[in-house]
Design a protein around this motif. Structure first.
Motif, PDB file in Angstrom:
ATOM      1  N   ALA A  38      18.950  11.399  29.624  1.00 46.51           N
ATOM      2  CA  ALA A  38      18.762  11.490  31.067  1.00 46.51           C
ATOM      3  C   ALA A  38      20.002  10.912  31.739  1.00 46.51           C
ATOM      4  CB  ALA A  38      17.513  10.729  31.496  1.00 46.51           C
ATOM      5  N   LEU A  39      20.628  11.723  32.570  1.00 42.32           N
ATOM      6  CA  LEU A  39      21.787  11.255  33.317  1.00 42.32           C
ATOM      7  C   LEU A  39      21.272  10.579  34.576  1.00 42.32           C
ATOM      8  CD1 LEU A  39      24.153  14.319  32.855  1.00 42.32           C
ATOM      9  CD2 LEU A  39      24.106  12.204  31.557  1.00 42.32           C
ATOM     10  N   ALA A  40      21.528   9.285  34.680  1.00 45.80           N
ATOM     11  CA  ALA A  40      20.983   8.490  35.774  1.00 45.80           C
ATOM     12  C   ALA A  40      22.007   7.467  36.252  1.00 45.80           C
ATOM     13  CB  ALA A  40      19.715   7.774  35.311  1.00 45.80           C
ATOM     14  N   ILE A  41      21.898   7.102  37.499  1.00 42.84           N
ATOM     15  CA  ILE A  41      22.822   6.131  38.088  1.00 42.84           C
ATOM     16  C   ILE A  41      22.845   4.840  37.276  1.00 42.84           C
ATOM     17  CG2 ILE A  41      23.171   4.636  40.110  1.00 42.84           C
ATOM     18  CD1 ILE A  41      22.187   6.995  41.822  1.00 42.84           C
ATOM     19  N   GLU A  42      21.684   4.394  36.841  1.00 39.84           N
ATOM     20  CA  GLU A  42      21.604   3.124  36.114  1.00 39.84           C
ATOM     21  C   GLU A  42      21.883   3.279  34.615  1.00 39.84           C
ATOM     22  OE1 GLU A  42      17.338   4.658  36.327  1.00 39.84           O
ATOM     23  OE2 GLU A  42      19.132   4.755  37.541  1.00 39.84           O
ATOM     24  N   GLY A  43      22.241   4.488  34.197  1.00 38.01           N
ATOM     25  CA  GLY A  43      22.519   4.735  32.787  1.00 38.01           C
ATOM     26  C   GLY A  43      23.778   4.043  32.300  1.00 38.01           C
ATOM     27  N   LYS A  44      23.884   3.924  30.974  1.00 39.53           N
ATOM     28  CA  LYS A  44      25.034   3.283  30.355  1.00 39.53           C
ATOM     29  C   LYS A  44      26.159   4.292  30.154  1.00 39.53           C
ATOM     30  CE  LYS A  44      22.704   1.919  26.725  1.00 39.53           C
ATOM     31  NZ  LYS A  44      22.394   1.328  25.430  1.00 39.53           N
ATOM     32  N   GLN A  45      27.373   3.788  30.130  1.00 37.57           N
ATOM     33  CA  GLN A  45      28.515   4.619  29.786  1.00 37.57           C
ATOM     34  C   GLN A  45      28.746   4.509  28.289  1.00 37.57           C
ATOM     35  OE1 GLN A  45      31.618   3.308  32.678  1.00 37.57           O
ATOM     36  NE2 GLN A  45      31.707   5.508  33.027  1.00 37.57           N
ATOM     37  N   PHE A  46      29.125   5.623  27.672  1.00 41.59           N
ATOM     38  CA  PHE A  46      29.373   5.655  26.247  1.00 41.59           C
ATOM     39  C   PHE A  46      30.764   6.201  25.971  1.00 41.59           C
ATOM     40  CE2 PHE A  46      24.774   5.753  26.348  1.00 41.59           C
ATOM     41  CZ  PHE A  46      24.427   4.963  25.268  1.00 41.59           C
ATOM     42  N   PRO A  47      31.543   5.495  25.168  1.00 35.98           N
ATOM     43  CA  PRO A  47      32.785   6.105  24.687  1.00 35.98           C
ATOM     44  C   PRO A  47      32.427   7.279  23.773  1.00 35.98           C
ATOM     45  CG  PRO A  47      32.730   3.733  24.232  1.00 35.98           C
ATOM     46  CD  PRO A  47      31.371   4.127  24.721  1.00 35.98           C
ATOM     47  N   SER A  48      33.307   8.224  23.652  1.00 36.37           N
ATOM     48  CA  SER A  48      33.041   9.430  22.850  1.00 36.37           C
ATOM     49  C   SER A  48      32.587   9.106  21.438  1.00 36.37           C
ATOM     50  CB  SER A  48      34.295  10.305  22.785  1.00 36.37           C
ATOM     51  OG  SER A  48      34.631  10.761  24.054  1.00 36.37           O
ATOM     52  N   GLU A  49      33.221   8.135  20.804  1.00 32.74           N
ATOM     53  CA  GLU A  49      32.879   7.792  19.418  1.00 32.74           C
ATOM     54  C   GLU A  49      31.448   7.276  19.310  1.00 32.74           C
ATOM     55  OE1 GLU A  49      35.545   6.471  21.067  1.00 32.74           O
ATOM     56  OE2 GLU A  49      37.129   7.695  20.166  1.00 32.74           O
ATOM     57  N   LYS A  81      12.421   9.017  32.748  1.00 34.98           N
ATOM     58  CA  LYS A  81      13.315   7.976  32.231  1.00 34.98           C
ATOM     59  C   LYS A  81      12.715   7.298  31.006  1.00 34.98           C
ATOM     60  CE  LYS A  81      15.399   6.920  36.693  1.00 34.98           C
ATOM     61  NZ  LYS A  81      15.568   5.888  37.728  1.00 34.98           N
ATOM     62  N   LYS A  82      11.397   7.103  31.036  1.00 37.17           N
ATOM     63  CA  LYS A  82      10.732   6.472  29.892  1.00 37.17           C
ATOM     64  C   LYS A  82      10.784   7.379  28.664  1.00 37.17           C
ATOM     65  CE  LYS A  82       6.491   4.244  28.450  1.00 37.17           C
ATOM     66  NZ  LYS A  82       5.164   3.799  28.782  1.00 37.17           N
ATOM     67  N   ARG A  83      10.658   8.682  28.860  1.00 38.34           N
ATOM     68  CA  ARG A  83      10.696   9.642  27.742  1.00 38.34           C
ATOM     69  C   ARG A  83      12.097   9.774  27.148  1.00 38.34           C
ATOM     70  NH1 ARG A  83      12.116  12.200  24.171  1.00 38.34           N
ATOM     71  NH2 ARG A  83      11.314  14.151  23.330  1.00 38.34           N
ATOM     72  N   ALA A  84      13.106   9.515  27.958  1.00 40.34           N
ATOM     73  CA  ALA A  84      14.485   9.693  27.503  1.00 40.34           C
ATOM     74  C   ALA A  84      14.795   8.768  26.330  1.00 40.34           C
ATOM     75  CB  ALA A  84      15.448   9.425  28.647  1.00 40.34           C
ATOM     76  N   ASN A  85      15.492   9.300  25.352  1.00 41.38           N
ATOM     77  CA  ASN A  85      15.975   8.482  24.252  1.00 41.38           C
ATOM     78  C   ASN A  85      17.162   7.638  24.696  1.00 41.38           C
ATOM     79  OD1 ASN A  85      15.007  11.278  22.986  1.00 41.38           O
ATOM     80  ND2 ASN A  85      14.513   9.602  21.597  1.00 41.38           N
ATOM     81  N   GLN A  86      17.861   8.146  25.704  1.00 44.91           N
ATOM     82  CA  GLN A  86      19.050   7.459  26.188  1.00 44.91           C
ATOM     83  C   GLN A  86      19.217   7.706  27.686  1.00 44.91           C
ATOM     84  OE1 GLN A  86      21.196   4.820  25.617  1.00 44.91           O
ATOM     85  NE2 GLN A  86      21.178   5.729  23.595  1.00 44.91           N
ATOM     86  N   LEU A  87      19.447   6.648  28.443  1.00 44.69           N
ATOM     87  CA  LEU A  87      19.840   6.783  29.844  1.00 44.69           C
ATOM     88  C   LEU A  87      21.360   6.663  29.867  1.00 44.69           C
ATOM     89  CD1 LEU A  87      17.325   4.630  31.939  1.00 44.69           C
ATOM     90  CD2 LEU A  87      17.461   7.112  31.778  1.00 44.69           C
TER      91      LEU A  87
END
Length: 121
Positions: A38-49, A81-87
């Motif tokens: 889920a793409l969300a404002i409060e989501g985390k940023q992830f480096p490509s790796e 958001k709860k169902r998402a494996n990743q925010l």
């Protein structure tokens, strides 16, 4: 999938009802074996790796589809958001790359894909 119509000057209760309705429509299209991002404002940023490692781990756990969910004008319902494996933060994607150039001017995410993608419509 299009978001629900939101009346001008909608009350907080109306906005919650709209989010709930959108959330139900979204979740009805998500399978048990989907890895949901889920793409969300409060989501985390992830480096490509790290993102690649997350996806690899998901496939090893038997999650066969990668499903991206982007909220409407009001965002995403708590149930989605709860169902998402990743925010994930939308800004996790490096749009400075020429590979993403077609995405910058609109919401065409077809250029962010893999062979197991599916679109919720």
């Amino acid at each position: 999938m299009t978001d629900e119509k939101t009346p001008d000057n909608a009350s907080e209760a109306e906005n919650k009802a709209i989010l709930d309705k959108e959330g139900q429509r979204i979740l009805a299209k998500v399978g048990d074996r989907d890895y949901v991002i889920a793409l969300a404002i409060e989501g985390k940023q992830f480096p490509s790796e790290q993102f690649a490692k997350e996806l690899e781990q998901a496939t090893l756990r038997g999650l066969i589809h990668i499903t991206f969910i982007i909220g409407g004008s009001l965002g995403l319902s708590p149930k989605v958001k709860k169902r998402a494996n990743q925010l994930m933060s939308f800004w996790s994607f490096d749009f400075s790359s020429s590979a993403y150039a077609p995405c910058i001017s609109g919401t065409n995410l077809s250029c962010i894909h893999d062979s197991a993608r599916k679109f919720i419509s």
